[in-house]
Structure formats: C-alpha cells, structure tokens
Design an enzyme around this catalytic site. Structure first.
Site, PDB file in Angstrom:
ATOM      1  CG  ASP A 215      -2.005  -1.002   1.150  1.00 22.85           C
ATOM      2  OD1 ASP A 215      -2.876  -0.840   0.288  1.00 22.85           O
ATOM      3  OD2 ASP A 215      -1.999  -1.957   1.940  1.00 22.85           O
ATOM      4  CD  GLU A 216       0.614   5.359  -4.002  1.00 23.99           C
ATOM      5  OE1 GLU A 216       1.778   5.771  -4.089  1.00 23.99           O
ATOM      6  OE2 GLU A 216      -0.278   5.675  -4.800  1.00 23.99           O
TER       7      GLU A 216
END
Length: 881
Positions: free
Chosen positions: A545-546
């Site tokens: 995830d960013e």
C-alpha cells in the site's frame, strides 16, 4: 467527647483539603467520578446533507451530521482534562460554544471544554459534522475516556460508553448510541437505493431463495464443500466395531488430525485385525497423473479404500469420509472422486487492528481444515499494531503491540479504534516466537500454509513509531549508529500527507538504507521461525500500500530520483520499493505477494517471474479488467474482491448489524454462495452496485485462452471487530459458503466467454441456471444447518444466526428463515404485557398485540439470534403504502 471533636476536625480538614486540591486543579477522584458517572449519548442526525454545505465544511460533497450529549456529575476545572473518543469518519467541525472537538490522528478525537464553568446535571449538546456517513449503531466506536493534561494522574474509561453484551444473544450493543430509525440516518447518502432488511423484505427474499427447499429431495450424503462426483447405492454399512487401519498409516503425522476427526465422530481406529472391523486402506500413488489434492473413496460392505497422489489428498479424503459417516456410525456404499476447483483457497485474518489470540487462530484453523481451505493469510502489522515478536527488535512488540493513553507514544501507540486508555485489554497483544511457531505447526498439520503479512510502505505506523522509540532510546544512550540502524523515517523529511485512514505519519521511507536493513532483519527472523518449526516459508505478503504525497519533501528521495536513471518521478518510488522487496523475497526462494493496486505501480520487467497478487477492487468499477491483465501476465492472481469476499461488511442492510458497508451494503451467506469467480463481469446481471443501482460491464481486457485465476480469498479486516466472538460471527456461516465456491464449481455458473458484455437485461444467467442454483442452495443449506453448524457448536466457534423474515396479512403472522431447518420463535407484546416465547410452526392467528418479536434458534445451542420486531402501526403504514 475529645474523640468526637477529633473526628469532626479530621472530616472538616478532609473537606478543606479537597477544596484546596479542587481549586488548585484536577484531582484523581474527579477523573474517577467522571469515568463512573458521566452520561454520554451519541446520535446521528443525518447522512443526507446539502452538498454545497458539505463542500464548504469539509471539502467534500458527502458529510454526516450528529450530536454528542454530555451530562457531568460534577464541575471540573476547565483546562486540565480532555475526553478522548474514536470516530472512523473524521469529524471536521462542531457547533458548540462550550466544547471543542479536534481530530488528533487516525480515528482519535478529543473533546475539550472552552466554556465558563461546567454545570453538574446539565445536558451539553455538541452538534458536529464529519466526512462520509455513519449509518449503523456498531459503526460508532465505544470506550470514551477522560484523561488529564498532567501525567501525574491516570485516565479513566467512561463507563456509559462501554459495550454491553446481551445475555440471550451474546451480541454486543452500545446503549449510549441512540437508535437509527429515519431514512436520513440509515441511508448512506441521497443516492443510496439499497433496500433495508426489514422483516417484510426478508420474508420475500427468503421465499425467493428457498423456492425449492420444501420440494427438494434431500441428499444425506451431501458434503460441504460438495464433492466433484459421487454415486451411492441404497446399501448401508455401519462401523459397529472399528475401522482397521495399518500401523504405518495411523502413525503418519500428516494424517493424524484427520484420524482425530474420525474419532470425534465416535469411530474407533484400531491396528488390530478384528473380525467385525471394516478395513480402511490408504493408497498413496505419487506418480499418479492427478491433481495434488485430489482423492477417491471406494466404500464397500467390508472395506473402505482412499487413494490419492499426496498426503494432502488422503487428508481431504479422510475428512470427507468423516462427513459421510452419520451420528449412528453408518454410511452409504458407493464411490467418490473429488478434486479442488482452486489450488489457493485462502482466509485472511487481520490481527493488527485488533489482536485476536493464538487460541482463536487455532480454532479458526480447525474450521478451515474441515472446509478444505489451505492458505492462512495472517495480517500481522499495520498502522494500529505490530503483532509478531522479532528477536533483536523488542520495540516492535514492546511499543507496537499495545495501544493506550501515552501522548509520547514511548510505551504504547495512540489509543486507536476504541482501545481505551489501558494497556491491559484484549485488543492488545502479540504472538511470541514460540506462539508463531505453534500456529505454523498447527496449520501445517492441517495442510494449511501460513502467509505472514506485514504491510509496507504505507500502513506502517506501528513499525514507524516503534523504531522511533528505539531511536530515542539509543540516542539517549549516546549510541547514534545503533539508533539509526533500523530507523524507518528521515529526520529531514518535512513532507505533509494524509492517508485514507487519516494518519500523517504512517509511511516508511523507501529511499534510506535503514528501511531495507529493517525489512531484511524482519524477513530473516520470520524465515528462521519457519525453519525452527520445520515448515519452510513459502509465501510472504509485502502489502504494497502507498500513501499519496509521502516523501515529496524527502531529501533522500529527491536525491534518489535525481541520481537513479530508472526513476523519473516521485510517483515511481512505491513501484521501486515493491520491486526491491519482491526481489529480496524471491531470492530467498519465497513467493512474494502484494495487493493489486501496489503492483500497478511496479514495472513487471523488474519483478520476479513468480508473484502473487490479491485483486481487491469493486466489480461495478470493472475490476475484471485489472484481474484479467494480471492473469494474462502470469501472476498467481487471487480474487479478494470486497463486493462478496470482505467479511467485515454487514450481513444485511440493517442499522443493528455489525460491519462497515463501504464496498457493499450487505454480504450474506447466499450472496457468497452465488459468487461466480471465473466470470467476474457476469455479476452485473445479479447484483447492484454499492448504492443499490444497476450497472453493466464491458471487457477492455479479455482473458487469454488457457489462463485462469489461481484462487480466491476471504478477508476479515478487524477495525470494529474487537472480540473473538465477533470475529466468529463475521466469518461464519459466510466462510462455509466461501469454501463451497473455493472447492467446487457448480453446473449453474455462467461460463466465461471472451468479450461478452453483461447488464441486468443481458439474460445470460438463464432461468434453468437460476433453478439449478436454488436447488443446489436447498441441499447446501440443509447440510449447513444439520451437519456444519453443529460442528461449530461442538468446537465452541461463535457464528451468526440469521434474522427471521415475517409479514402480517390480515390478522395472520407468516414467518420464514434463510435456512429452513432452523427454529423460529416469536412472542407478542400487548401494552405493557410481554408474552412468552413460542416456536413458530405454522401461520399464527393474531388477536390483540402492539408488536411481535421474532428470533432464530438452532437446536442444541443455548443462545439465540438477534431479535427483530414488527410494529402494528408500522405494518399498517406499510400496508397502506
């Protein structure tokens, strides 16, 4: 007389001393009294507000309005305390002259007093506005607490906000939350057209899906999951004496759990050659040209033969045999040949948001084995907690595994997700090295692979804060090299960002060497744990995830972009990180796994050949195109689509149901049973979008011939799942239908045809298919109630009992259930008189009543399902409409 005088003087001195303390500031007894006696009430006024007003207040078109009411038992000093509470939908504005609500981080908010003086007994109402919606009681977070601004005093939980457990249903409720009754409260927006699960709606729904239950010819040899092929005769054999098993087979450690399951059924296993014993022969043919998990069973009058290519196949064959044996130890003579639909049949458990014990994990693994599920995706680290001991990095669990009231976050993380002020709560904790090894070995004995997941680079706040605590400790010890060894952030990075969960400090930096040292250290220790367990690590989930906007002002990242010819923009840093970590994992002989949106950032040419990708987008958003692309690229593609595979969503569109309906208003057991994983576009014919609207699908990316998904996975994210009972409730019985789809492909599924478009009117799901589906459901639901749910009762696994459907026509009550074999109970409420609970057998003639309450019950289970009510006045209004 002197004694009386002294006593009176001491009492007066106590009052005088207390008055001095009160005048000087806050005292511990003030906090204690507020914790015990403060009355809090919470009300959602509306989720449907003017878009222009929402835009002005929060910068978004969707907002909700509500009120918090506070009644204090006594006055308090103005500035020495704060009330902490959680709201997963961030509050942006309040309209009180006396109190101020502020967002702190994540879901944590505070209430401070800004008025002149608190008046005891006065109801202070704080109107507020937040982003999005809150349309159900259990979406509200409990466990408010009052905390001093001075660290010399202790915070206290506010008891009026604690959950209460119903003694009959064993379900939690929040008495401080006012009921959701109006459309503006229960709908998520003005364009929410999802029908509410009223008793009348459920009656029609149950009537439709159970159209064939009464006429169905029940197959008592039906198993869950259903076998591929079976043929049985009318002859029966009874295991009167014992099953004779060879000593070699009985001592096979890979089959011991399956043999134990037979013994739970009452079967005696013996290596002695008894005259009345039925011989159980197990044949392993490692060269057989069959699926590794396939098996065949041949049941005769004097012998039972099970053959397979691997011990896993024999294991599943023994489990099927245990299902075929009835309570009288009898079974039909016949043959079974079975093969799984998918090689990856996964269950995800999030223990980061709220910890769930090793004991619960082992119970879940038992049920997974019964259902022939073989991958356990264990989500061990996220923003709210790090749940695995890593030797050499004690701060990860000493700090990162606990949430409490500690503004410095040196002994614990901030009290996210209603964890309260104390460290000593069930939502805190972690797996020690020995615990984790126990889980690995327990899973392996059931032919289940554990996939550890430690989310990075976003969703990493627990790790970030733990390593910051480590940094401060070693800097205080004047050991800067050791302090910086595993630091996950850059001191000079002044980037301002906000994650979707409202954190501004939850993303590790992919441009500094210490980040990669940290990953290497953690991965090496996990590999070592698996080696110690004798169970090699096969897959490791990176997360990937960013957080948009992170690293923008990082000097290290700006240098990396400038100096690295393969990176042209800050937006490519997530992909760079994923590529680096995936290669590290793959180099150790382990399959790296990521979520689909993370893989979108990476360059396939820089990734290992063998990778797992979990696809989690919504079906109406055309997620089939991304899915098909991943499959065509050769990735192990695992469907994790929220519409049907996120088990943190509510079972029903009902404000009294547990769950957060961000991707689907409801996911019940029948919906999971309906799922057609091999043809994602086809669901446009049978399901609406998340707001209840019809949609259509079109393929921009078609599946290449001979390419298929690898499997499916059920997810339980646990932001609002604080107890093991609630976790069981959210998994079961949906997980049983999930296992059916993961193992068995039914004949009624719409076949995938490249390029075909679907809509509610495309009619590819024919009437014949619909009838086949409902006939299959009739068999499944009968087996579920009579065979599978009793196993859950036996194994003390909490599960949901469905809410009955009901309608009133004239003066007659009609009731039905999602599962025909459950009991329904009802009682009449007349004035202030409450009738006795009675079993519903046939339509009930009614005379005088105000309301009717109904609930479900399973034979042999002491608790009941949640109670629903039909109100006579509401029924009359509904009838007139």
């Amino acid at each position: 007389m002197r004694a009386l005088f002294v006593s009176c003087w001491l009492i007066m001195f106590g009052f005088w001393q207390s008055a001095i303390v009160s005048a000087a500031g806050l005292a511990q007894h003030d906090l204690d009294r507020v914790g015990n006696e403060l009355v809090v009430s919470y009300e959602i006024v509306s989720n449907i507000n003017d878009a222009a007003i929402c835009q002005k207040i929060i910068g978004d078109n969707a907002c909700y309005s509500g009120e918090i009411s506070l009644i204090f038992p006594a006055s308090l000093p103005n500035n020495d305390w704060l009330i902490y509470f959680g709201s997963r939908r961030t509050i942006f504005q309040d309209s009180s002259n006396d109190f101020d609500i502020k967002h702190v981080s994540g879901d944590v908010h505070t209430i401070s007093f800004v008025g002149d003086k608190i008046v005891a007994g006065k109801a202070y109402v704080i109107p507020f506005t937040g982003k999005g919606y809150i349309n159900a009681e259990l979406q509200v977070l409990p466990n408010y607490f009052i905390a001093p601004t001075s660290q010399s005093l202790s915070a206290r939980i506010i008891k009026s906000t604690e959950p209460k457990i119903d003694p009959e249903t064993k379900l939690a409720s929040l008495p401080f939350v006012k009921p959701f009754k109006t459309i503006n409260q229960v709908n998520r927006s003005s364009v929410d057209y999802s029908p509410l699960a009223t008793p009348e709606f459920l009656y029609k729904y149950h009537e439709r899906i159970n159209a064939f239950t009464k006429s169905a010819i029940i197959d008592e040899n039906r198993t869950v999951p259903k076998v591929s092929h079976a043929s049985f005769t009318s002859k029966r054999v009874v295991v009167v004496s014992a099953l004779s098993v060879s000593e070699k087979d009985l001592e096979n450690s890979e089959l011991s759990v399956a043999f134990s399951m037979l013994e739970k059924k009452g079967v005696v296993l013996s290596t002695a050659d008894k005259s009345k014993a039925i011989k159980l022969s197990l044949k392993l043919d490692k060269k057989a040209d069959i699926n590794a998990e396939a098996y065949a069973i041949n049941i005769g009058l004097k012998s039972i033969d099970i053959s397979a290519k691997t011990n896993a196949g024999l294991f599943y064959g023994l489990y099927t045999l245990s299902q075929l044996i009835d309570d009288n130890l009898g079974l039909s003579v016949g043959k079974v040949s079975d093969v799984p639909r998918y090689s990856f049949r996964g269950v995800q458990l999030d223990v980061s948001r709220n910890f769930h014990s090793k004991a619960f994990m082992l119970k879940l693994l038992d049920q997974m084995a019964l259902l022939k599920l073989n991958k356990f995706h264990l989500h061990l680290a996220d923003d709210e907690g790090w749940r695995l001991e890593i030797p050499g990095l004690p701060e990860l669990t000493n700090v990162g595994a606990y949430r409490c009231y500690d503004p410095s976050e040196q002994k614990c993380l901030s009290p996210q997700l209603a964890s309260g002020p104390s460290i000593d709560t069930d939502v805190n904790g972690y797996l020690s090295v020995d615990d984790y090894i126990d889980v690995i070995q327990y899973a392996a004995a059931r032919h289940i692979d554990v996939i550890p997941a430690l989310d990075m680079p976003g969703h990493s706040r627990a790790a970030v804060k733990a390593m910051e605590a480590r940094y401060k400790f070693y800097m205080a010890e004047k050991l800067p090299e050791k302090a910086n060894e595993y630091l996950l952030t850059e001191q000079e990075d002044k980037s301002i960002y906000r994650s979707i969960q409202h954190y501004t400090d939850n993303t590790l930096n992919p441009c500094i060497p210490s980040t990669y040292r940290f990953v290497d250290k953690v991965l090496s220790e996990i590999i070592d744990m698996h080696q110690r367990a004798g169970v090699p690590l096969k897959r490791y989930h990176i997360g990937a995830d960013e957080t948009a906007g992170a690293w923008r002002d990082s000097p290290a990242c700006n240098r990396l972009v400038k100096d690295n010819k393969n990176i042209h923009d800050m937006k490519e840093l997530t992909g760079h990180f994923i590529e680096q970590i995936a290669q590290k994992v793959s180099a150790k002989g382990i399959v790296p796994a990521v979520w689909g949106d993370g893989l979108d950032h990476a360059n396939k040419d820089n990734l290992p050949d063998n990778m797992q990708v979990n696809v989690w987008g919504l079906l109406p958003d055309q997620i089939h195109n991304q899915t098909h692309n991943f499959v065509n690229l050769g990735f192990d593609t695992i469907l994790s689509v929220p519409d049907v595979l996120y088990f943190d969503f509510p079972y029903q569109a009902d404000p009294n149901e547990q769950g957060n309906p961000w991707g689907s208003r409801s996911v019940d057991t029948f919906k999971v049973f309906q799922f057609m994983p091999d043809n994602l576009p086809a669901h446009a014919e049978i399901w609406p979008d998340l707001m209840g609207n019809q949609y259509s699908t079109k393929e921009k990316v078609t599946l290449n011939k001979g390419h298929y998904i690898t499997g499916i996975q059920a997810q339980l994210w646990t932001e609002t799942t604080r107890t093991s009972d609630v976790a069981g409730y959210m998994y079961f019985p949906r997980l049983i239908a999930f296992a059916e789809r993961a193992w068995h492909k039914p004949e009624w599924e719409v076949p995938y045809i490249s390029g075909r478009a679907y809509s509610p009117t495309s009619q590819q799901f024919s009437e014949k298919m619909k009838q086949q589906q409902l006939q299959d459901w009739a068999q499944f639901s009968h087996t579920l109630v009579n065979k599978v749910l009793p196993n859950l009762v036996r194994d003390d696994m909490f599960f949901r009992l469905p809410v009955p459907g009901a309608k009133i026509e004239g003066n007659t009550l009609y009731a039905n259930s999602m599962y025909e074999d459950l009991y329904i109970e009802y009682r009449l409420l007349t004035g202030k008189k409450i009738g006795e609970w009675k079993v519903y057998k046939n339509p009930v003639q009614l005379k005088e009543y105000n309301q009717i309450e109904l609930r479900s019950r399973l034979e042999g289970l002491s608790r009941t399902g949640r109670v629903v009510t039909i109100d006579r006045g509401e029924h009359k209004n509904a009838a007139s409409n």
